[in-house]
Design a protein around this motif. Structure first.
Motif, PDB file in Angstrom:
ATOM      1  N   HIS A 187      19.463  11.877   6.360  1.00  0.00           N
ATOM      2  CA  HIS A 187      18.985  10.943   8.162  1.00  0.00           C
ATOM      3  C   HIS A 187      19.246   9.684   7.229  1.00  0.00           C
ATOM      4  N   ARG A 188      20.181   9.462   8.841  1.00  0.00           N
ATOM      5  CA  ARG A 188      20.685   8.063   8.877  1.00  0.00           C
ATOM      6  C   ARG A 188      20.077   7.195  10.369  1.00  0.00           C
ATOM      7  N   LEU A 189      20.942   5.786   9.821  1.00  0.00           N
ATOM      8  CA  LEU A 189      19.629   5.167  11.094  1.00  0.00           C
ATOM      9  C   LEU A 189      19.961   4.092  10.881  1.00  0.00           C
ATOM     10  N   ARG A 190      20.291   3.265  12.279  1.00  0.00           N
ATOM     11  CA  ARG A 190      20.576   1.443  12.094  1.00  0.00           C
ATOM     12  C   ARG A 190      19.001   0.920  12.995  1.00  0.00           C
ATOM     13  N   ASP A 191      18.778   0.165  11.753  1.00  0.00           N
ATOM     14  CA  ASP A 191      17.505  -0.968  11.873  1.00  0.00           C
ATOM     15  C   ASP A 191      17.774  -2.246  11.500  1.00  0.00           C
ATOM     16  N   GLY A 192      17.415  -2.558  13.064  1.00  0.00           N
ATOM     17  CA  GLY A 192      18.078  -4.075  12.664  1.00  0.00           C
ATOM     18  C   GLY A 192      19.659  -3.991  12.532  1.00  0.00           C
ATOM     19  N   LYS A 193      19.342  -5.294  11.587  1.00  0.00           N
ATOM     20  CA  LYS A 193      20.706  -5.565  10.704  1.00  0.00           C
ATOM     21  C   LYS A 193      21.318  -4.738   9.908  1.00  0.00           C
ATOM     22  N   ASN A 194      21.191  -3.688   9.865  1.00  0.00           N
ATOM     23  CA  ASN A 194      20.855  -2.483   8.319  1.00  0.00           C
ATOM     24  C   ASN A 194      20.769  -1.441   8.839  1.00  0.00           C
ATOM     25  N   ASP A 195      21.541  -0.280   8.606  1.00  0.00           N
ATOM     26  CA  ASP A 195      21.994   0.852   8.374  1.00  0.00           C
ATOM     27  C   ASP A 195      21.302   1.747   7.013  1.00  0.00           C
ATOM     28  N   LEU A 196      20.895   2.233   7.138  1.00  0.00           N
ATOM     29  CA  LEU A 196      19.786   3.279   6.180  1.00  0.00           C
ATOM     30  C   LEU A 196      19.418   4.306   5.979  1.00  0.00           C
ATOM     31  N   GLU A 197      19.822   4.880   5.422  1.00  0.00           N
ATOM     32  CA  GLU A 197      20.148   6.660   4.769  1.00  0.00           C
ATOM     33  C   GLU A 197      19.226   7.176   4.238  1.00  0.00           C
ATOM     34  N   PHE A 198      18.983   8.276   4.277  1.00  0.00           N
ATOM     35  CA  PHE A 198      17.567   8.556   3.512  1.00  0.00           C
ATOM     36  C   PHE A 198      18.156  10.280   2.399  1.00  0.00           C
ATOM     37  N   LYS A 199      17.362  10.272   1.353  1.00  0.00           N
ATOM     38  CA  LYS A 199      18.121  11.545   0.871  1.00  0.00           C
ATOM     39  C   LYS A 199      16.269  12.252  -0.195  1.00  0.00           C
ATOM     40  N   TRP A 200      16.737  13.127  -0.292  1.00  0.00           N
ATOM     41  CA  TRP A 200      15.702  14.165  -1.502  1.00  0.00           C
ATOM     42  C   TRP A 200      15.938  13.244  -2.214  1.00  0.00           C
ATOM     43  N   VAL A 201      15.092  13.760  -3.465  1.00  0.00           N
ATOM     44  CA  VAL A 201      15.549  13.296  -5.193  1.00  0.00           C
ATOM     45  C   VAL A 201      14.058  13.674  -5.441  1.00  0.00           C
TER      46      VAL A 201
ATOM     47  N   PHE B 105       0.684  -0.710   0.092  1.00  0.00           N
ATOM     48  CA  PHE B 105       0.070   0.196   0.018  1.00  0.00           C
ATOM     49  C   PHE B 105       0.794   0.811   0.101  1.00  0.00           C
ATOM     50  N   TYR B 106       0.686   2.336  -1.286  1.00  0.00           N
ATOM     51  CA  TYR B 106       1.259   3.327  -1.245  1.00  0.00           C
ATOM     52  C   TYR B 106       0.584   4.669  -0.620  1.00  0.00           C
ATOM     53  N   TYR B 107       0.700   6.139   0.326  1.00  0.00           N
ATOM     54  CA  TYR B 107       0.431   6.275   0.143  1.00  0.00           C
ATOM     55  C   TYR B 107       1.184   8.050   0.123  1.00  0.00           C
ATOM     56  N   GLU B 108      -0.032   8.819  -0.127  1.00  0.00           N
ATOM     57  CA  GLU B 108       0.786  10.294   0.870  1.00  0.00           C
ATOM     58  C   GLU B 108       1.333  10.613   1.651  1.00  0.00           C
ATOM     59  N   MET B 109       2.163  11.048   1.950  1.00  0.00           N
ATOM     60  CA  MET B 109       2.406  11.258   3.504  1.00  0.00           C
ATOM     61  C   MET B 109       2.993  12.882   2.858  1.00  0.00           C
ATOM     62  N   ASP B 110       3.062  13.811   4.571  1.00  0.00           N
ATOM     63  CA  ASP B 110       3.280  15.061   4.987  1.00  0.00           C
ATOM     64  C   ASP B 110       4.022  14.814   5.685  1.00  0.00           C
ATOM     65  N   ILE B 111       5.710  15.043   5.543  1.00  0.00           N
ATOM     66  CA  ILE B 111       6.454  15.439   7.005  1.00  0.00           C
ATOM     67  C   ILE B 111       6.603  16.774   7.647  1.00  0.00           C
ATOM     68  N   PRO B 112       6.976  16.193   8.240  1.00  0.00           N
ATOM     69  CA  PRO B 112       6.997  17.867   9.459  1.00  0.00           C
ATOM     70  C   PRO B 112       8.045  18.438   8.848  1.00  0.00           C
ATOM     71  N   ALA B 113       7.922  19.929   8.589  1.00  0.00           N
ATOM     72  CA  ALA B 113       8.431  20.809   8.327  1.00  0.00           C
ATOM     73  C   ALA B 113      10.340  21.336   8.734  1.00  0.00           C
ATOM     74  N   HIS B 114      10.112  20.089   9.860  1.00  0.00           N
ATOM     75  CA  HIS B 114      11.762  20.331  10.513  1.00  0.00           C
ATOM     76  C   HIS B 114      12.347  19.126  10.294  1.00  0.00           C
ATOM     77  N   PHE B 115      11.679  18.161   9.881  1.00  0.00           N
ATOM     78  CA  PHE B 115      12.415  17.458   9.013  1.00  0.00           C
ATOM     79  C   PHE B 115      14.010  17.667   8.045  1.00  0.00           C
ATOM     80  N   PRO B 116      14.504  17.366   8.217  1.00  0.00           N
ATOM     81  CA  PRO B 116      15.756  17.960   6.917  1.00  0.00           C
ATOM     82  C   PRO B 116      15.675  18.243   6.170  1.00  0.00           C
ATOM     83  N   PHE B 117      15.740  19.185   4.555  1.00  0.00           N
ATOM     84  CA  PHE B 117      15.729  18.427   3.958  1.00  0.00           C
ATOM     85  C   PHE B 117      16.647  19.553   3.177  1.00  0.00           C
ATOM     86  N   HIS B 118      17.574  18.981   1.999  1.00  0.00           N
ATOM     87  CA  HIS B 118      18.774  19.385   1.061  1.00  0.00           C
ATOM     88  C   HIS B 118      18.611  19.197   0.127  1.00  0.00           C
TER      89      HIS B 118
END
Length: 169
Positions: free
Chosen positions: A115-129, A96-109
């Motif tokens: 943004h980065r975090l460790r999720d279980g066994k995985n290191d995740l990284e986030f970016k805007w494209v 299921f794919y939804y639109e979502m609004d991310i709060p303005a204080h979440f970083p944008f570049h």
């Protein structure tokens, strides 16, 4: 606290069923994507649903866990019967794919990891494209039909059956 149970079922011959919820968050003509750093491909943030939770609850929970923010979940864009091969398994995934609004204080570049975090066994990284067909196609972001529709999102939910053609069936 009761034990959590993700909705996933293993079948014979390295087959797996998955129920995944994902969100498309937009800002300044960009969409947020993420990946496990050991992967070559990107995807839209989200995760597996848990037994007893709605898909909206799943997306909100996953974004708190992964982004550290509470999102507002908007309209559903797609329900997807997704067939693909990953790590030597054949997957049958309901997404299921939804639109979502991310709060303005979440970083944008507009480029680079925000943004980065460790999720279980995985290191995740986030970016805007850029939310364009060309940008998503260049990024390698399955399921690939989304790149085709990113510039003109469906006005009502659409059901898609998507097979990436790499299954042993």
């Amino acid at each position: 606290m009761p034990k959590r149970k993700m909705i996933r079922m293993d079948g014979p011959q390295k087959q797996r069923f998955n129920f995944r919820i994902a969100g498309l968050g937009f800002r300044n003509g960009h969409v947020l994507v993420h990946r496990a750093v050991h992967e070559d491909f990107w995807t839209f943030p989200g995760g597996r649903a848990e037994i007893g939770e709605t898909s909206v609850e799943t997306l909100k929970r996953e974004m708190i866990e992964e982004l550290g923010v509470e999102v507002s979940v908007g309209r559903m864009l797609w329900t997807v019967e997704n067939f693909f091969r990953y790590e030597e398994r054949d997957y049958h995934e309901i997404g299921f794919y939804y639109e979502m609004d991310i709060p303005a204080h979440f970083p944008f570049h507009p480029s680079g990891i925000v943004h980065r975090l460790r999720d279980g066994k995985n290191d995740l990284e986030f970016k805007w494209v850029k939310a364009t067909k060309a940008a998503l196609t260049a990024l390698d972001i399955p399921p690939y039909f989304i790149a085709e529709q990113i510039e003109t999102l469906p006005p009502t939910p659409v059901h898609i059956i998507w097979d990436d053609g790499n299954l042993d069936r």
